[in-house]
Design a protein around this motif. Structure first.
Motif, PDB file in Angstrom:
ATOM      1  N   ALA A 197       0.838  -1.213   0.000  1.00  0.00           N
ATOM      2  CA  ALA A 197       0.000   0.000   0.000  1.00  0.00           C
ATOM      3  C   ALA A 197       0.852   1.234   0.000  1.00  0.00           C
ATOM      4  O   ALA A 197       0.801   2.005  -0.931  1.00  0.00           O
ATOM      5  CB  ALA A 197      -0.897   0.025   1.185  1.00  0.00           C
ATOM      6  N   MET A 198       1.641   1.447   1.086  1.00  0.00           N
ATOM      7  CA  MET A 198       2.801   2.255   0.786  1.00  0.00           C
ATOM      8  C   MET A 198       3.700   1.198   0.196  1.00  0.00           C
ATOM      9  O   MET A 198       4.278   0.386   0.896  1.00  0.00           O
ATOM     10  CB  MET A 198       3.405   2.873   2.042  1.00  0.00           C
ATOM     11  CG  MET A 198       4.790   3.456   1.824  1.00  0.00           C
ATOM     12  SD  MET A 198       4.935   4.538   0.412  1.00  0.00           S
ATOM     13  CE  MET A 198       4.157   6.000   1.017  1.00  0.00           C
ATOM     14  N   HIS A 228      -5.594  -4.668  -1.240  1.00  0.00           N
ATOM     15  CA  HIS A 228      -4.828  -4.200  -0.074  1.00  0.00           C
ATOM     16  C   HIS A 228      -5.252  -2.780   0.313  1.00  0.00           C
ATOM     17  O   HIS A 228      -5.492  -2.489   1.490  1.00  0.00           O
ATOM     18  CB  HIS A 228      -3.330  -4.267  -0.395  1.00  0.00           C
ATOM     19  CG  HIS A 228      -2.445  -3.735   0.695  1.00  0.00           C
ATOM     20  ND1 HIS A 228      -1.660  -4.544   1.480  1.00  0.00           N
ATOM     21  CD2 HIS A 228      -2.229  -2.474   1.125  1.00  0.00           C
ATOM     22  CE1 HIS A 228      -1.004  -3.792   2.349  1.00  0.00           C
ATOM     23  NE2 HIS A 228      -1.323  -2.531   2.147  1.00  0.00           N
ATOM     24  N   HIS A 284      -7.013  -0.647   3.822  1.00  0.00           N
ATOM     25  CA  HIS A 284      -6.771   0.650   4.482  1.00  0.00           C
ATOM     26  C   HIS A 284      -8.034   1.501   4.513  1.00  0.00           C
ATOM     27  O   HIS A 284      -8.320   2.157   5.518  1.00  0.00           O
ATOM     28  CB  HIS A 284      -5.679   1.427   3.748  1.00  0.00           C
ATOM     29  CG  HIS A 284      -4.305   0.896   3.982  1.00  0.00           C
ATOM     30  ND1 HIS A 284      -3.771   0.752   5.237  1.00  0.00           N
ATOM     31  CD2 HIS A 284      -3.360   0.474   3.116  1.00  0.00           C
ATOM     32  CE1 HIS A 284      -2.537   0.262   5.134  1.00  0.00           C
ATOM     33  NE2 HIS A 284      -2.266   0.081   3.858  1.00  0.00           N
ATOM     34  N   ASP A 311      -1.125  -1.263   7.946  1.00  0.00           N
ATOM     35  CA  ASP A 311      -0.125  -2.196   7.441  1.00  0.00           C
ATOM     36  C   ASP A 311       0.438  -2.979   8.615  1.00  0.00           C
ATOM     37  O   ASP A 311       0.715  -2.419   9.676  1.00  0.00           O
ATOM     38  CB  ASP A 311       1.030  -1.439   6.766  1.00  0.00           C
ATOM     39  CG  ASP A 311       0.692  -1.004   5.358  1.00  0.00           C
ATOM     40  OD1 ASP A 311       0.069  -1.791   4.621  1.00  0.00           O
ATOM     41  OD2 ASP A 311       1.068   0.126   4.996  1.00  0.00           O
ATOM     42  N   TYR A 337       3.227  -4.888   8.009  1.00  0.00           N
ATOM     43  CA  TYR A 337       4.654  -5.079   7.734  1.00  0.00           C
ATOM     44  C   TYR A 337       5.465  -3.985   8.407  1.00  0.00           C
ATOM     45  O   TYR A 337       4.920  -2.977   8.860  1.00  0.00           O
ATOM     46  CB  TYR A 337       4.944  -5.168   6.234  1.00  0.00           C
ATOM     47  CG  TYR A 337       4.703  -3.934   5.398  1.00  0.00           C
ATOM     48  CD1 TYR A 337       3.519  -3.786   4.675  1.00  0.00           C
ATOM     49  CD2 TYR A 337       5.661  -2.931   5.277  1.00  0.00           C
ATOM     50  CE1 TYR A 337       3.292  -2.676   3.878  1.00  0.00           C
ATOM     51  CE2 TYR A 337       5.443  -1.814   4.473  1.00  0.00           C
ATOM     52  CZ  TYR A 337       4.261  -1.687   3.789  1.00  0.00           C
ATOM     53  OH  TYR A 337       4.046  -0.593   2.996  1.00  0.00           O
ATOM     54  N   MET A 390      -2.511  -7.476   4.699  1.00  0.00           N
ATOM     55  CA  MET A 390      -1.979  -6.170   5.047  1.00  0.00           C
ATOM     56  C   MET A 390      -0.485  -6.233   5.371  1.00  0.00           C
ATOM     57  O   MET A 390       0.088  -5.279   5.888  1.00  0.00           O
ATOM     58  CB  MET A 390      -2.760  -5.544   6.208  1.00  0.00           C
ATOM     59  CG  MET A 390      -4.248  -5.360   5.926  1.00  0.00           C
ATOM     60  SD  MET A 390      -4.648  -4.602   4.316  1.00  0.00           S
ATOM     61  CE  MET A 390      -4.142  -2.903   4.604  1.00  0.00           C
TER      62      MET A 390
HETATM   63 ZN   LIG Z   1      -0.630  -0.794   3.103  1.00  0.00          ZN
END
Ligand SMILES: [Zn+2]
Ligand SMILES: [Ca+2]
Ligand SMILES: [Ca+2]
Ligand SMILES: [Ca+2]
Ligand SMILES: [Ca+2]
Length: 493
Positions: free
Chosen positions: A33-34, A278, A282, A288, A290, A308
């Motif tokens: 996502a980022m 994904h 959000h 997220d 990660y 996520m």
């Molecule tokens: Zn994300």
């Protein structure tokens, strides 16, 4: 120079390991996502010492934090679970209704979302709008299961509770080259407004995307053509909210939106809804899982084993709990035989809740059956996953997250005892609790709380029924917990 590269390598090494874990992905390591940096980008940012600034930019988007509204709702639900467990009446639903301004996209019911596709005079689109429409809201094109379509994925993930519908507007082509776009927040918003104004002039009704009636359009997916830029730069993929309050269309202001490429390797490749799946996580309020930064806080996220984290498989049972898709059974005291159906098919999970008497929204272990069915089909094996959740709050945010906090909001306990994820490695089949595995005060990892004290939680006698795809086991909660009552669904003795 030496210190720069030492700091950089502490960031780089976990990222490289996580990128290695991404090789699992059917569709390549391009879909966070980022969205994370590639190895080539990392090498460049090490050379020019820009990595720390870029990591700060990534953090500023806040995609590692859960939406406050989900937090409030989850706290309310957890307290009610605790009250139910004690035989007490549920709380008045009005007590914990979060402020309307906190609301985002609804997590249940029929929800209409909008995709807007923007092209530039010098960057022609490749994907027919009809293809994008089918892969967002239709049956997909028959390939890529379980990521064949946004709405089909969420229909399964939510057990039919969330129906995503919507429209794709596009391609809108600007009159100038892409380089004419000002690469700032204002420039991005002006571009989106220009496209929306175009379709508004053609008569499109934008008020239909304010599903919760708070005056803001809940969620827009913005696709753009052309090459992607550097990690965490303007022409990268991320989720954010509109700043401009002056703009409205059909009486609605704009809320959350995701900003992403049509094709990562434009003009090559083919469109997939995996990034949209994904990003919609959000929009629903999920963070997220990660790790943004191997230099601060805990390492390794959830090892890639989540939508996520590395865009893998189903949403985990903690996410599904906060999104109102499942309500776990709770065992606070005693030893019980438990049978869980696959969480990919049935809304079942178990909370071993040793602090139910003291901190109902504190720390607990969450157990689910991750049989390889439905959205969990791509996962590495069948078995139980055990999560260590620390959902304590400061009244506004979770105190813990998976990037920067003292320990994780959501940690995958590794049955193999190797603690590879905490060292920045990936999750694998060895991390599932299967026949012969145990989890308890005397295992590695142990079922201790983050304060180091024994929780009294045990899981053993695990058996997998390969016909029914259920998993039976014995669960034990701490001696200090409260009696389990009125929760006979999963607890058969
Ligand atoms: Zn994300
Ligand atoms: Ca209109
Ligand atoms: Ca709204
Ligand atoms: Ca970290
Ligand atoms: Ca492991």
């Amino acid at each position: 120079m030496a210190s720069v590269s030492r700091v950089a390598s502490r960031i780089l090494v976990p990222f490289l390991v996580v990128l290695g874990a991404l090789l699992w992905l059917v569709l390549g390591a391009v879909a966070w996502a980022m969205q994370p940096p590639t190895t080539e980008q990392l090498a460049t940012y090490l050379d020019d010492a820009s990595l720390a600034a870029r990591a700060a930019e990534a953090r500023s988007y806040g995609n590692h934090l859960m939406r406050p509204e989900l937090l409030e709702r989850a706290r309310f639900k957890a307290e009610n679970l605790s009250r139910q467990n004690q035989g007490l009446a549920p709380l008045d639903p009005e007590v914990y209704t979060p402020p309307a301004a906190w609301r985002g996209m609804p997590t249940t019911g029929t929800v209409k979302v909008l995709a807007v596709c923007i092209a530039f005079a010098d960057k022609a689109p490749v994907t027919p709008v009809e293809t994008i429409r089918s892969k967002l809201y239709g049956a997909g094109t028959g390939s890529g299961f379980p990521y064949e379509s946004l709405s089909a994925y969420y229909e399964r993930a939510s057990y039919g509770k969330l129906h995503i519908e919507g429209e794709v507007l596009g391609w809108y082509t600007t009159s100038n080259a892409r380089s004419a776009v000002t690469e700032t927040t204002a420039g991005r918003e002006e571009l989106i407004e220009e496209a929306l104004d175009h379709y508004d002039a053609l008569g499109h009704d934008f008020s239909q995307y304010d599903n919760n009636g708070d005056g803001r359009i809940d969620y827009i997916l913005v696709y753009w053509t052309g090459e992607h830029g550097a990690w965490a730069s303007f022409w990268w993929g991320y989720q954010t909210s509109f700043w401009a309050t002056s703009y409205s269309v059909d009486g609605k202001r704009l809320g959350d939106y995701s900003w992403q490429w049509e094709l990562y390797s434009w003009p090559s490749g083919s469109y997939t809804p995996l990034v949209a799946i994904h990003e919609t996580g959000h929009a629903l309020g999920l963070p997220d899982y990660y790790d943004y930064d191997g230099n601060t806080g805990p390492d390794g996220g959830v090892g890639g084993l989540d939508m996520m984290d590395a865009n893998k498989g189903d949403h985990n049972a903690f996410s599904k709990f906060v999104l109102d898709w499942l309500t776990p059974a709770v065992l606070s005291r005693g030893r019980r035989a438990v049978s869980l159906a696959p969480s990919g098919e049935q809304p079942e999970a178990l909370i071993l809740f040793p602090q139910a008497d003291g901190q109902p929204f504190g720390e607990y272990f969450l157990v689910q059956n991750r049989w390889r069915v439905q959205n969990d089909t791509p996962l590495p094996t069948d078995g139980l996953t055990v999560w260590h959740v620390d959902a304590q709050t400061d009244g506004w945010d979770y105190l813990f997250d998976n990037s920067y906090a003292g320990h994780k909001l959501l940690r995958l306990m590794e049955a193999d005892g190797l603690e590879e994820i905490e060292a920045g490695g990936g999750a694998d089949a060895g991390d599932y609790y299967r026949a012969g595995s145990r989890f308890g005060p005397d295992t590695a990892p142990a079922s201790s709380g983050y304060d180091g004290a024994a929780s009294g939680v045990r899981i053993d006698d695990i058996s997998l029924d390969t016909v029914a795809t259920t998993i039976g086991f014995r669960a034990e909660a701490g001696p200090g917990g409260l009696p389990t009552a009125a929760l006979g669904l999963l607890l058969d003795e």
